[in-house]
Write an enzyme that holds these catalytic residues in place. Structure first.
Site, short mmCIF file in Angstrom:
data_model
loop_
_atom_site.label_atom_id
_atom_site.label_comp_id
_atom_site.label_asym_id
_atom_site.label_seq_id
_atom_site.Cartn_x
_atom_site.Cartn_y
_atom_site.Cartn_z
N LYS A 22 7.16 -24.62 1.52
CA LYS A 22 6.54 -25.94 1.55
C LYS A 22 7.34 -26.88 2.44
CE LYS A 22 4.71 -27.71 -2.26
NZ LYS A 22 5.19 -26.75 -3.22
N ARG A 92 8.68 -32.05 -5.59
CA ARG A 92 7.99 -30.76 -5.76
C ARG A 92 8.90 -29.60 -5.39
NH1 ARG A 92 2.37 -31.03 -2.65
NH2 ARG A 92 3.64 -31.83 -0.96
N GLY A 101 1.79 -23.05 -8.25
CA GLY A 101 1.68 -23.51 -9.63
C GLY A 101 2.72 -22.99 -10.59
N MET A 103 6.08 -23.42 -10.51
CA MET A 103 7.23 -24.29 -10.78
C MET A 103 6.76 -25.73 -10.91
SD MET A 103 10.16 -22.46 -8.45
CE MET A 103 9.11 -22.31 -7.03
N ARG A 330 -0.03 -23.84 3.95
CA ARG A 330 0.62 -22.55 3.71
C ARG A 330 -0.42 -21.46 3.97
NH1 ARG A 330 1.02 -23.42 -2.84
NH2 ARG A 330 -1.21 -23.43 -3.27
N HIS A 446 -6.01 -23.66 -10.43
CA HIS A 446 -4.93 -22.72 -10.72
C HIS A 446 -5.49 -21.34 -11.06
CE1 HIS A 446 -2.23 -20.71 -13.68
NE2 HIS A 446 -1.31 -21.04 -12.79
N ARG A 553 -1.68 20.85 -10.20
CA ARG A 553 -1.07 21.27 -11.48
C ARG A 553 -2.00 22.28 -12.13
NH1 ARG A 553 -1.45 15.66 -11.26
NH2 ARG A 553 0.51 14.49 -11.09
N ARG A 609 1.28 24.34 -7.88
CA ARG A 609 2.46 24.50 -8.73
C ARG A 609 2.19 25.54 -9.80
NH1 ARG A 609 4.42 19.46 -12.26
NH2 ARG A 609 2.73 20.19 -13.59
N GLU A 736 13.20 18.81 -8.66
CA GLU A 736 13.02 17.97 -9.84
C GLU A 736 14.28 17.79 -10.67
OE1 GLU A 736 8.78 18.90 -11.59
OE2 GLU A 736 9.73 20.77 -10.90
N SER A 755 9.31 19.84 -2.28
CA SER A 755 8.53 18.70 -2.76
C SER A 755 9.28 18.03 -3.90
CB SER A 755 7.15 19.18 -3.24
OG SER A 755 6.40 18.08 -3.72
N GLY A 757 9.68 16.19 -6.99
CA GLY A 757 8.94 15.78 -8.18
C GLY A 757 9.72 14.66 -8.86
N THR A 758 9.48 13.44 -8.42
CA THR A 758 10.36 12.34 -8.82
C THR A 758 10.13 11.85 -10.24
OG1 THR A 758 8.81 10.87 -7.66
CG2 THR A 758 10.81 11.51 -6.49
N ASN A 759 9.05 12.28 -10.89
CA ASN A 759 8.92 11.94 -12.32
C ASN A 759 10.05 12.60 -13.11
OD1 ASN A 759 6.56 10.65 -11.60
ND2 ASN A 759 5.21 12.27 -12.33
N ASP A 760 10.17 13.91 -12.95
CA ASP A 760 11.24 14.63 -13.65
C ASP A 760 12.61 14.29 -13.09
OD1 ASP A 760 10.53 16.30 -15.89
OD2 ASP A 760 9.24 17.41 -14.53
N CYS A 822 5.77 14.18 -4.66
CA CYS A 822 4.51 14.33 -5.38
C CYS A 822 4.55 13.71 -6.78
CB CYS A 822 4.09 15.79 -5.47
SG CYS A 822 5.28 16.83 -6.34
N TYR A 842 5.55 13.85 4.14
CA TYR A 842 4.33 13.38 3.50
C TYR A 842 4.63 12.80 2.13
CZ TYR A 842 4.40 17.68 0.66
OH TYR A 842 4.76 18.68 -0.22
#
Length: 871
Positions: A22, A92, A101, A103, A330, A446, A553, A609, A736, A755, A757-760, A822, A842
């Site tokens: 602002k 302001r 809105g 703050m 803005r 708002h 899977r 898999r 994993e 690959s 496996g970022t969950n595990d 994945c 990928y």
């Protein structure tokens, strides 16, 4: 000591990090010679000093802003605290990133008993003077003293009812004087303007850490450390009389993206009346009818600002005595469809280039093309009509407060938040609501602005609806009562409110969206695949631009009704021969499914898999279900119960799953491999081009890979020899476990792809069970013990470090390995940015996230190119 206070003629738009968005834009408009009431900005580093000093203003700050005050007084020809020639200010907030809105703001600061009387005398307009005074008391008491604004509203409404005043504009000078006296009975506030200013600056800084601001920052990934600037600006008054007013305007339609001047205006009203939705405004064209010269000046100004900023602008303006003043500009919040249309149109207009267009579109914008809309052919029971503030279709049970919305949503209900008007304090309820409906407010209120920013369906200004939040009901113009817990549907594209659940149609694309996606494909390096195991998912993924499957899977193929008992029979088999009978039957289903995937993904990779979940997940748990299973299997109940008991584990996520199943039951792996390759051969003979990739899950060392690869290759060669066909294939591994990442150098020679496996990998790195983390992660996030939910946004510091180490070590030993991700992180834009930076080939995500991932991957590459160009 760094300079803490900047006059409006000392900054530029590039100073948003220092002066807030602002403040920087007020400085820029001043530099451009636009009619901006003069003022000064207290910097964002000063905000950080304030918090570091225990919520105390830095030494000498008051001296600095007093010097600036004198210069503003000279410019405006009036004096702060002088009853004979008073100068009032707005105070302001202004963060470096727009937080509309969220703050606090105080208007008409510097007024007191004497100055109100002086302002009335000077202007000859006592009604205006005391209207300003009552507004100040209400805002100051709310923001600085913590007195609920609703208490002032109750006093005002009660007075209006007692004296027959329907609207604020019906109030006369003596009415506002009476209201001021009643307000003063409710609250004691400082009469000294300098004390008012100091306390207001403190309150604006403190508003950086209000609950609503914190929630908004978390929703939009705005760093807490930024802080807010404070803009102190000379007041101009839209409530001065009929030749005055306030408005909000957009240089293009923020809902549709169409290129025409769009906005709203309220005569004889302050800006807060428009923004807060206290009164429903009129179309901006009413200004053209009443004051054509002012409207023409505003038209020229908005066109110039859009060209100057090269983006759609959201303007706040005031007209005082037929003179135009700009209070803010803005980059405007916009719906997803509007964002895409504007980006493409501005490229075609030569305003921006394709790379900039890609950076203008957020993941939330993309998702609006993937969300359901109300079916136009469906029967509609329309009970009310409002303004179409944010498009889309939403159905849910009605709640009347933000807290109710959060509670109901936590209990599994979809909710519609129904309010008279929303305030920034409702943000936590708006966040979880499927849709938002308000009685008051316009397209720039708002509720409208925040809903558009969040991609939530919303209808505002539903004037035919009388909302009583305390009673938990809303009454339509026809007398129909909508009660708490009733189900309604909102059409945010038409503004229609309907009873019940109305059918919705799958979200549709647009020519502009497809154009933007084509640009994304042109500029991205990362390939985007999809996690899919059913033909329907694969077809949708391909339709949305997936370049193959990243994770299939296979266990999901066994949960269908006609297959689950075959799987259970295999698990409960008492001999290898009995297990082989069930595996032969399962192979038929598996091969059918795999052939369908290969046909849909013709010419694209399909990594499959091997069976990964613990076997107990396939068995029922209740006594009655076990009894029915025993009867179907022709086995004694005791035997079935004992087998189920034997498969139970203390910690199944670290137990008998993943590649461990292949080690203990190689015949399961042989069946799966024969089904996969058999399906590929069948597809090949039908004229398709299958590319199967077999993925070994949850490995910890290369000996596992070697042992299982031997089983895999035996199955592949058996099918190829029987069928006398050769097809390409690859064997790779899931990454994993932390040990797999730390030992990637040893794994590399044995695989053709990795690959992540970022969950595990996340749950093993953190020691957090992803199935149970919901019990404690909210507390961790609230207390800032973790920055983000690590199962949503990839933890770059630890999990990311393991990934980088695995890449570095494996690449050093073997060239040509393909790398991907994945886990669920494959559809998260910030995680995709990291995957681009570390050089993955990928990402893979759910089918409906594919367009998001395509654009996020392009944005990552564009940012890298822009950064390189700067360096």
């Amino acid at each position: 000591m760094a300079k803490r206070v900047y006059l409006f003629n000392e900054g530029r738009k590039e100073d948003s990090g220092l002066l807030g968005g602002k403040g920087a834009n007020l400085c820029e408009m001043t530099r451009l010679g636009l009619p901006v009431p003069f003022g000064f900005v207290i910097t964002t580093p000063t905000c950080r000093e304030f918090f570091q000093g225990g919520n105390r203003l830095p030494r000498h700050l008051q001296t600095e802003y007093n010097v600036a005050m004198k210069l503003v007084e000279a410019k405006m020809g009036a004096h702060f605290g002088d009853p004979e020639n008073p100068l009032l200010f707005s105070v302001r907030s202004g963060a470096p990133v727009s937080m509309p809105g969220m703050m606090n703001t105080i208007l008409n600061l510097g007024i007191n008993d004497d100055i109100a009387a002086g302002l009335a005398h000077k202007t000859g307009n006592p009604r205006f003077a005391y209207d300003c005074y009552r507004r100040f008391i209400q805002m100051y008491a709310d923001v600085v003293l913590g007195v609920e604004a609703a208490r002032f509203g109750e006093i005002l409404e009660q007075y209006k009812q007692q004296h027959g005043r329907r609207q604020d504009v019906d109030m006369q000078a003596e009415d506002w004087q009476a209201i001021v006296q009643r307000y003063k009975e409710l609250v004691n506030f400082p009469q000294d303007p300098s004390v008012q200013l100091r306390q207001a600056i403190e309150a604006v800084f403190l508003s950086w850490n209000t609950p609503r601001a914190i929630i908004y920052r978390e929703m939009n990934n705005i760093p807490e450390a930024l802080g807010t600037a404070v803009c102190v600006q000379a007041m101009v008054f839209g409530n001065f009389g009929d030749d005055s007013g306030s408005g909000v305007a957009f240089t293009r339609n923020p809902s549709t993206g169409e290129k025409y001047f769009f906005g709203e205006y309220l005569a004889n009203a302050a800006g807060e009346d428009v923004v807060a939705g206290i009164r429903t405004p009129r179309d901006i064209e009413t200004l053209a009818e009443k004051m054509p010269q002012v409207y023409a000046q505003l038209q020229r100004t908005q066109a110039m600002l859009e060209t100057h900023y090269r983006d759609m602008q959201d303007l706040e303006f005031t007209v005082q005595e037929s003179r135009l003043y700009l209070l803010q500009t803005r980059s405007g919040k916009r719906t997803g469809r509007a964002a895409v249309k504007m980006a493409v149109d501005m490229v075609n207009e030569g305003l921006i280039n394709q790379q900039e267009a890609l950076l203008r579109v957020s993941p939330q914008h993309v998702e609006t093309f993937l969300h359901p809309m109300i079916d136009p052919a469906a029967k509609r029971d329309v009970v009310a009509q409002g303004l179409p503030a944010s498009p889309g279709g939403a159905s849910g049970t009605v709640v009347f407060s933000a807290d109710e919305a959060v509670s109901a949503q936590a209990g599994g209900s979809s909710v519609i938040l129904l309010r008279r008007e929303t305030t920034p304090d409702d943000i936590h309820g708006m966040k979880v609501a499927e849709g938002i409906l308000t009685q008051l407010g316009g397209m720039t209120s708002h509720a409208a602005v925040v809903a558009r920013g969040m991609g939530v369906c919303a209808i505002t200004g539903c004037a035919g609806l009388m909302v009583d939040c305390d009673a938990g009901c809303a009454t339509t113009a026809d007398g129909l009562v909508i009660k708490r817990g009733d189900t309604i549907t909102l059409d945010g594209s038409s503004g229609e409110v309907m009873l019940g659940v109305i059918p919705k149609k799958e979200a549709n694309s647009s020519e502009d969206f497809q154009t933007l996606l084509s640009w994304a494909d042109k500029y991205r390096r990362l390939k985007v695949r999809a996690n899919a195991e059913t033909p329907a998912d694969a077809a949708k993924a391909r339709q949305l631009g997936a370049e193959g499957i990243g994770l299939c899977r296979t266990e999901h193929m066994f949960f269908e009704a006609e297959r689950i008992d075959l799987m259970r029979g295999m698990i409960l088999a008492e001999s290898s021969a009995e297990r082989a009978l069930y595996l032969d039957k399962l192979k038929v289903f598996q091969q059918e499914d795999m052939r369908a995937l290969f046909e849909i993904m013709d010419g694209l990779p399909v990594p499959v898999r091997l069976l990964a979940p613990p076997l107990h997940e396939f068995l029922p748990h209740s006594t009655s279900d076990l009894e029915e299973l025993a009867e179907r299997m022709g086995k004694p109940l005791a035997q079935v119960r004992e087998a189920a008991l034997q498969l139970q584990e203390v910690n199944p996520m670290l137990g008998f799953r993943g590649c461990r199943l292949s080690v203990v039951y190689p015949e399961i792996t042989e069946m799966q491999v024969q089904a996969i390759i058999g399906a590929a051969v069948s597809a090949h003979r039908a004229g398709y081009h299958p590319y199967p990739e077999i993925m070994i899950p949850l490995v910890v060392n290369v000996r596992e890979i070697r042992a299982i690869t031997e089983v895999i290759e035996r199955g592949i060669l058996q099918v190829m020899e029987e069928q006398q066909v050769s097809i390409p294939y690859k064997i790779g591994t899931m990454m994993e476990t932390p040990r797999a990442c730390l030992g990637a150098r040893r794994l590399a020679p044995a695989v053709e792809f990795m690959s992540f496996g970022t969950n595990d990998l996340t749950q093993m790195t953190y020691g957090f069970s992803r199935d149970d983390a919901g019990k404690f992660l909210p507390a961790y996030l609230d207390r800032k013990l973790v920055e983000d939910d690590p199962f949503i946004t990839l933890d770059q510091r630890a999990v990311g470090r393991l990934m980088k180490l695995a890449l570095k070590d494996s690449r050093a030993l073997k060239k040509g390995i393909k790398y991907g991700i994945c886990g669920e992180h494959g559809g998260d834009p910030r995680s995709i940015q990291f995957c681009h930076e570390i050089g993955l080939d990928y990402v893979s995500c759910s089918p409906y996230r594919v367009p998001v991932a395509r654009i996020a991957a392009a944005q990552a590459n564009v940012r890298e190119q822009l950064s390189a160009a700067v360096d």
